[in-house]
Design an enzyme around this catalytic site. Structure first.
Site, PDB file in Angstrom:
ATOM      1  N   ARG A 281       0.856  -1.180   0.000  1.00  0.00           N
ATOM      2  CA  ARG A 281       0.000   0.000   0.000  1.00  0.00           C
ATOM      3  C   ARG A 281       0.894   1.233   0.000  1.00  0.00           C
ATOM      4  O   ARG A 281       1.508   1.580   1.013  1.00  0.00           O
ATOM      5  CB  ARG A 281      -0.924  -0.007   1.220  1.00  0.00           C
ATOM      6  CG  ARG A 281      -1.973  -1.109   1.203  1.00  0.00           C
ATOM      7  CD  ARG A 281      -2.884  -0.996  -0.009  1.00  0.00           C
ATOM      8  NE  ARG A 281      -4.015  -1.927   0.042  1.00  0.00           N
ATOM      9  CZ  ARG A 281      -4.919  -2.032  -0.913  1.00  0.00           C
ATOM     10  NH1 ARG A 281      -4.821  -1.272  -2.005  1.00  0.00           N
ATOM     11  NH2 ARG A 281      -5.911  -2.893  -0.810  1.00  0.00           N
TER      12      ARG A 281
ATOM     13  N   ALA B 198     -11.062  -7.154  -0.491  1.00  0.00           N
ATOM     14  CA  ALA B 198     -11.907  -5.960  -0.472  1.00  0.00           C
ATOM     15  C   ALA B 198     -11.830  -5.268  -1.824  1.00  0.00           C
ATOM     16  O   ALA B 198     -10.913  -5.512  -2.609  1.00  0.00           O
ATOM     17  CB  ALA B 198     -11.455  -5.001   0.633  1.00  0.00           C
TER      18      ALA B 198
ATOM     19  N   LEU C 171     -13.747  -1.732  -4.362  1.00  0.00           N
ATOM     20  CA  LEU C 171     -14.665  -0.608  -4.511  1.00  0.00           C
ATOM     21  C   LEU C 171     -16.024  -1.048  -5.045  1.00  0.00           C
ATOM     22  O   LEU C 171     -16.133  -2.050  -5.746  1.00  0.00           O
ATOM     23  CB  LEU C 171     -14.077   0.419  -5.475  1.00  0.00           C
ATOM     24  CG  LEU C 171     -12.775   1.108  -5.085  1.00  0.00           C
ATOM     25  CD1 LEU C 171     -12.306   2.000  -6.234  1.00  0.00           C
ATOM     26  CD2 LEU C 171     -12.948   1.925  -3.818  1.00  0.00           C
TER      27      LEU C 171
ATOM     28  N   GLU D 168     -15.113  -9.797  -5.488  1.00  0.00           N
ATOM     29  CA  GLU D 168     -13.791  -9.550  -4.926  1.00  0.00           C
ATOM     30  C   GLU D 168     -13.163 -10.822  -4.371  1.00  0.00           C
ATOM     31  O   GLU D 168     -11.960 -11.055  -4.524  1.00  0.00           O
ATOM     32  CB  GLU D 168     -13.876  -8.483  -3.830  1.00  0.00           C
ATOM     33  CG  GLU D 168     -14.233  -7.096  -4.329  1.00  0.00           C
ATOM     34  CD  GLU D 168     -13.213  -6.543  -5.319  1.00  0.00           C
ATOM     35  OE1 GLU D 168     -12.023  -6.920  -5.243  1.00  0.00           O
ATOM     36  OE2 GLU D 168     -13.613  -5.730  -6.162  1.00  0.00           O
TER      37      GLU D 168
ATOM     38  N   GLU E   7      -9.654 -11.936  -6.023  1.00  0.00           N
ATOM     39  CA  GLU E   7      -8.436 -11.850  -5.223  1.00  0.00           C
ATOM     40  C   GLU E   7      -7.973 -13.191  -4.661  1.00  0.00           C
ATOM     41  O   GLU E   7      -6.783 -13.359  -4.392  1.00  0.00           O
ATOM     42  CB  GLU E   7      -8.632 -10.845  -4.081  1.00  0.00           C
ATOM     43  CG  GLU E   7      -8.850  -9.420  -4.579  1.00  0.00           C
ATOM     44  CD  GLU E   7      -8.772  -8.389  -3.477  1.00  0.00           C
ATOM     45  OE1 GLU E   7      -8.674  -8.774  -2.291  1.00  0.00           O
ATOM     46  OE2 GLU E   7      -8.798  -7.186  -3.793  1.00  0.00           O
TER      47      GLU E   7
ATOM     48  N   GLU F 285      -1.715  -5.827  -7.377  1.00  0.00           N
ATOM     49  CA  GLU F 285      -2.299  -7.157  -7.175  1.00  0.00           C
ATOM     50  C   GLU F 285      -1.490  -8.274  -7.835  1.00  0.00           C
ATOM     51  O   GLU F 285      -1.718  -9.449  -7.561  1.00  0.00           O
ATOM     52  CB  GLU F 285      -3.740  -7.169  -7.687  1.00  0.00           C
ATOM     53  CG  GLU F 285      -4.660  -6.282  -6.858  1.00  0.00           C
ATOM     54  CD  GLU F 285      -6.093  -6.313  -7.337  1.00  0.00           C
ATOM     55  OE1 GLU F 285      -6.345  -6.879  -8.423  1.00  0.00           O
ATOM     56  OE2 GLU F 285      -6.971  -5.770  -6.652  1.00  0.00           O
TER      57      GLU F 285
END
Length: 208
Positions: free
Chosen positions: A68, A80, A82, A97, A101, A148
């Protein structure tokens, strides 16, 4: 007295949007205070998010480790993302998600909790789901990009995550809130008493 957040909106004398980004923007409002004075408030306008605390049959939580940039750390998080489409069903977004992911699907979904991440400076609302009855998703894996492409996946005992949160070793908002809400739900009425997956969400209204 009932302790419950309630909707309220103070008068806005003027508003402008000095910055518009790809997914979020910054808004400046001149807000009338209780004493009649006017104060300028800058805040980030956010579409909202969903997060998934996926719990397997061995009481392990599916977590990802991701870089991050704003905080210059690689954080352990729960899946997680949007709410990219206005009015998007948050359950559908959470299922997407989890698939993208972690390439995982879940047979049982419930609302764990709803939070505003930073209400003093951003209107982001997050719905955190509890997903159980996990299994490998079918089809091809989602093509990752940017940060990612470097994701690390793990399944960690829920108790170990609680320990890490209280020790100050884990900092991601959704992970912290999720694992502590899981602990509180278990000590309360139990996980089966949590709200259904399609429970109303006034912060981000949606269609079933």
């Amino acid at each position: 007295m009932t302790i419950k957040d309630t909707p309220e909106e103070w008068e806005i004398r003027a508003t402008e949007t000095p910055f518009t980004g790809n997914k979020t923007s910054v808004r400046t409002d001149d807000v009338v205070m209780p004493d009649g004075s006017v104060a300028r408030r800058d805040y980030q306008v956010h579409p909202g998010s969903v997060a998934v605390l996926a719990l397997d049959e061995e009481d392990r939580v599916l977590v990802i480790r991701q870089y991050r940039h704003p905080v210059r750390q690689r954080l352990w998080e729960i899946p997680a993302g949007l709410l990219d489409v206005p009015g998007e069903n948050p359950l559908h977004a959470a299922q997407r998600e989890l698939y993208e992911e972690a390439h995982v699907k879940a047979g049982d979904w419930r609302v764990l909790t709803d939070v505003y991440t930073t209400p003093g400076g951003c209107d982001e609302a997050v719905r955190i789901f509890l997903a159980r009855d996990l299994s490998e998703a079918e089809g091809e894996r989602f093509a990752a990009e940017h940060e990612e492409t470097d994701l690390e996946l793990a399944r960690v005992p829920a108790g170990e995550l609680v320990r890490g949160v209280l020790a100050g070793e884990l900092h991601n908002n959704c992970l912290v809130v999720g694992v502590l809400a899981l602990l509180a739900a278990r000590q309360g009425d139990g996980l089966d008493a949590l709200r259904p997956a399609l429970a109303p969400w006034p912060a981000r209204p949606f269609e079933s």
